[in-house]
Design a protein around this motif. Structure first.
Motif, mmCIF file in Angstrom:
data_model
loop_
_atom_site.group_PDB
_atom_site.id
_atom_site.type_symbol
_atom_site.label_atom_id
_atom_site.label_comp_id
_atom_site.label_asym_id
_atom_site.label_seq_id
_atom_site.Cartn_x
_atom_site.Cartn_y
_atom_site.Cartn_z
ATOM 1 N N ILE A 16 43.155 118.473 24.066
ATOM 2 C CA ILE A 16 42.629 117.519 23.924
ATOM 3 C C ILE A 16 42.671 115.816 24.807
ATOM 4 O O ILE A 16 44.163 115.528 25.605
ATOM 5 N N GLY A 17 42.053 115.705 24.738
ATOM 6 C CA GLY A 17 41.646 114.376 25.207
ATOM 7 C C GLY A 17 41.739 113.029 24.940
ATOM 8 O O GLY A 17 40.155 112.871 23.963
ATOM 9 N N LEU A 18 42.515 112.137 24.630
ATOM 10 C CA LEU A 18 41.980 111.369 23.573
ATOM 11 C C LEU A 18 41.908 109.897 24.544
ATOM 12 O O LEU A 18 42.145 108.787 25.159
ATOM 13 N N GLY A 19 39.946 109.189 24.058
ATOM 14 C CA GLY A 19 39.484 108.027 24.720
ATOM 15 C C GLY A 19 39.176 108.719 26.079
ATOM 16 O O GLY A 19 38.708 109.921 26.282
ATOM 17 N N ASP A 20 38.554 107.566 26.546
ATOM 18 C CA ASP A 20 37.817 107.454 27.744
ATOM 19 C C ASP A 20 38.536 108.103 29.755
ATOM 20 O O ASP A 20 38.435 107.999 30.617
ATOM 21 N N SER A 21 40.070 107.763 29.576
ATOM 22 C CA SER A 21 40.513 107.915 30.446
ATOM 23 C C SER A 21 40.872 109.049 30.861
ATOM 24 O O SER A 21 42.174 108.965 32.234
ATOM 25 N N VAL A 22 40.878 110.016 30.455
ATOM 26 C CA VAL A 22 41.636 111.291 30.875
ATOM 27 C C VAL A 22 41.031 112.090 31.738
ATOM 28 O O VAL A 22 39.787 111.254 32.241
ATOM 29 N N ASP A 23 41.405 112.982 32.553
ATOM 30 C CA ASP A 23 40.898 113.654 33.444
ATOM 31 C C ASP A 23 39.959 114.927 32.897
ATOM 32 O O ASP A 23 41.013 116.216 32.715
ATOM 33 N N GLU A 24 38.943 114.722 32.142
ATOM 34 C CA GLU A 24 38.150 115.690 31.569
ATOM 35 C C GLU A 24 38.283 116.771 32.452
ATOM 36 O O GLU A 24 38.057 117.953 31.729
ATOM 37 N N GLU A 25 37.866 116.938 33.822
ATOM 38 C CA GLU A 25 37.624 118.310 34.912
ATOM 39 C C GLU A 25 38.918 119.180 34.704
ATOM 40 O O GLU A 25 38.657 120.591 34.549
ATOM 41 N N LEU A 26 40.115 117.884 35.087
ATOM 42 C CA LEU A 26 41.037 119.052 35.356
ATOM 43 C C LEU A 26 41.969 119.826 33.841
ATOM 44 O O LEU A 26 41.822 120.179 33.736
ATOM 45 N N LEU A 27 42.134 118.602 32.468
ATOM 46 C CA LEU A 27 42.081 119.491 31.242
ATOM 47 C C LEU A 27 41.429 120.645 30.421
ATOM 48 O O LEU A 27 41.888 121.253 30.484
ATOM 49 N N GLU A 28 39.797 120.338 31.773
ATOM 50 C CA GLU A 28 38.833 121.824 31.034
ATOM 51 C C GLU A 28 39.633 122.595 31.753
ATOM 52 O O GLU A 28 39.365 123.752 31.621
ATOM 53 N N ALA A 29 39.292 122.805 33.208
ATOM 54 C CA ALA A 29 40.121 123.784 34.350
ATOM 55 C C ALA A 29 41.114 124.387 33.774
ATOM 56 O O ALA A 29 41.455 125.622 33.472
ATOM 57 N N ALA A 30 41.912 123.840 33.288
ATOM 58 C CA ALA A 30 43.744 123.967 32.722
ATOM 59 C C ALA A 30 43.819 124.845 31.900
ATOM 60 O O ALA A 30 44.073 126.292 31.121
ATOM 61 N N ALA A 31 42.881 124.083 30.552
ATOM 62 C CA ALA A 31 42.319 125.610 29.138
ATOM 63 C C ALA A 31 41.675 126.656 29.482
ATOM 64 O O ALA A 31 41.837 127.640 28.818
ATOM 65 N N GLU A 32 40.185 126.702 30.235
ATOM 66 C CA GLU A 32 39.828 127.458 30.570
ATOM 67 C C GLU A 32 39.921 128.417 31.476
ATOM 68 O O GLU A 32 40.182 129.878 31.109
#
Length: 561
Positions: A513-529
């Motif tokens: 879960i990325g909270l706010g706009d300052s997270v690395d969405e691509e990295l967090l999504e790749a790790a989860a998937e």
């Protein structure tokens, strides 16, 4: 299964929630020191409202009409008169500090109650020496994680609505008009933004900007160091008639600039710092107006019994610790959906490093079937998961964002391992935890839910060990450790992705879960998937409850008759 089977869940669940409690998770706390958990589970705890009514040291109410000698509207020292107002006794302010009513990119003035013993306070409202009140320009970053833009003189003169303002209405003593010199006791922040010093305030009279001041000492954003308060003279009022009413305006310029007390005197050569030789200045004496004289003004913490529309001790000033508070409450709501008869719940917190729970004991370990036995887990979730929930409630914000270390602990807490003295250079030995018992169940579904509001900027030391890096790359078919996240040359990101592979090989499904706009969405999504999980973005902390509910719906599908 017969046709009358009901879908409820495929397997029992072992769930570890991994919470970012780094410093930025507390950035939007409204009032530091207005609420303390005091070992209790929120919303229980200690609150620190201002004392009502505001009194002078002589005992008269400062909201009363001026009448000599009972309420002359000034204090005297060494033959000099001082009109004194504590900064927390403002008559009005703008903008509203409540998140629901303001643009998150616009800052605000708000009371703080973590001033030390050298912070000034009304004589009847000194409270604990660690809870002295003052006003601060809040917050120091916006919800997207970027610094708030400090306000310039040009902002003030062309678009004053975006510049936070405090108003202090005052009355000139009935027997002494003239020119009054304005002194403010203040303290700066630490970071220059938009070319504006963190010590900058602007001032005016009766709504008209007059000048600025930027010579306060620079100090911490979030606390008021006793030795950093400094008196500075803003300017003078011009000639004022006896008994006349006026409003001193203080606009915020620098980020985290603070003000503690305001003094007006007709003597151009005397600093309030010499008053009693304590640097705090004279005690409050001026007649107060507006919100300072409204019992239902939020800082007084009053409620319906006093004729107020709401219990002000439930206002954001007294209960807010954001976004960390919202994350804690969403996690508790998620835990309430689990069934302690079948499911286990554990907790990992992380900032610059990670830990299972808060104190190195078993409180953050999976509860409660393996640790405490089936008989102890028949109660409601609050009792079955009590130790874990206490640790969730008591997590504090500080430090940086070591997501890889958190994922490592998240995997460990879901394991059932007791082997001694592992070789940390061997990726296969990461979870042989020096004989420490964990309480995962081989037959359960292993779920890790990781929440962060930032980007990874720390890593455990093992990710810098050349032997470990080579072995990790070989284990997962990479040419080198840098190939775990080849899009960049950032070892922190490589390390995070290594632990995503490790989670998958240990049959752990990761939800991020990325909270706010300052997270690395691509990295967090790749790790989860990679693990068969999913990534969620929460633009606002109010989205967290729905996200945790959706995760629960994904993982909870047990078949029962």
């Amino acid at each position: 299964m017969g046709s009358d089977a009901l879908a409820e869940s495929v397997n029992s669940l072992d769930v570890a929630v991994v919470l970012d409690d780094s410093g930025s998770m507390g950035y939007d706390t409204i009032c530091h020191g207005c609420y303390e958990q005091a070992g209790e589970i929120f919303p229980e705890g200690d609150r620190y409202p201002l004392t009502w009514p505001p009194l002078a040291s002589s005992g008269h109410e400062l909201c009363d009409t001026l009448s000599s000698p009972d309420h002359p509207g000034f204090s005297e020292y060494d033959g000099e008169r001082y009109i004194t107002i504590e900064a927390e006794h403002y008559s009005s302010y703008q903008p509203d500090y409540h998140g629901a009513y303001r643009d998150r990119s616009i800052s605000y003035w708000v009371i703080q109650r973590n001033g030390g013993s050298n912070t000034s306070a009304n004589s009847v409202d000194t409270g604990s020496s660690s809870h002295r009140p003052y006003m601060r320009h809040n917050p120091w970053i916006n919800y997207a994680g970027a610094p708030i833009t400090a306000r310039t003189w040009n902002d003030l003169t062309t678009n004053p609505g975006i510049v936070p303002r405090l108003d202090y209405q005052f009355q000139v003593p009935l027997d002494q008009g003239g020119i009054y010199y304005i002194w403010v006791r203040g303290m700066g922040g630490t970071q220059t933004e938009n070319g504006v010093s963190p010590s900058t305030i602007y001032w005016g009279l009766n709504g008209t900007p007059v000048g600025s001041e930027d010579d306060f000492l620079e100090a911490s954003r979030t606390s008021a160091y006793n030795t950093y308060w400094r008196w500075e003279r803003l300017g003078n009022t011009g000639n004022l008639a006896p008994g006349s009413l006026h409003t001193l305006n203080i606009w915020a310029g620098g980020i985290a600039v603070k003000i503690d007390k305001i003094v007006l005197t007709t003597n151009s050569n005397v600093s309030p710092a010499i008053f009693n030789g304590d640097n705090i200045g004279p005690e409050e004496s001026g007649r107060l107006f507006g919100l300072a004289c409204n019992i239902c003004s939020v800082p007084y913490g009053r409620g319906p019994a006093d004729g107020c529309a709401q219990d002000n001790q439930n206002d954001d000033i007294f209960v807010d610790e954001q976004p960390l508070r919202a994350a804690k409450e969403a996690i508790k709501g998620f835990a309430s959906k689990l069934d302690p008869r079948y499911d286990q719940f554990g907790f990992v917190r992380y900032d610059s490093s990670a830990s299972i729970g808060l104190d190195g004991d078993d409180d953050g370990e999976l509860h409660c079937l393996v640790l405490e036995g089936q008989d102890a887990c028949e109660d409601e979730y609050e009792l079955a998961f009590e130790d874990v929930l206490d640790d969730v409630s008591n997590a504090d914000d500080s430090g940086t964002t070591n997501i890889p270390d958190a994922m490592w602990d998240g995997i460990r807490v879901l394991m059932f391992r007791t082997e001694d003295a592992p070789d940390i250079t061997d990726p296969d030995n990461l979870y042989k935890d020096n004989g420490h018992q964990h309480y995962g169940r081989p037959q359960a579904n292993h779920i890790m839910v990781l929440l962060t509001d930032g980007v990874v900027n720390e890593r455990p030391n093992k990710c810098d060990n050349s032997t470990f890096r080579a072995a990790a790359a070989d284990k997962y078919g990479k040419d080198s450790f840098a190939d775990f996240w080849p899009d960049t040359s950032d070892t922190d990101q490589d390390c995070l992705m290594f632990f995503a592979y490790a989670a998958r090989s240990n049959l752990v499904t990761l939800y991020t879960i990325g909270l706010g706009d300052s997270v690395d969405e691509e990295l967090l999504e790749a790790a989860a998937e990679l693990t068969g999980g999913a990534f969620y973005i929460a633009p606002d902390r109010d989205d967290l409850d729905d996200i945790f509910s959706d995760i629960f719906d994904r993982i909870y599908v047990r078949l029962v008759r």
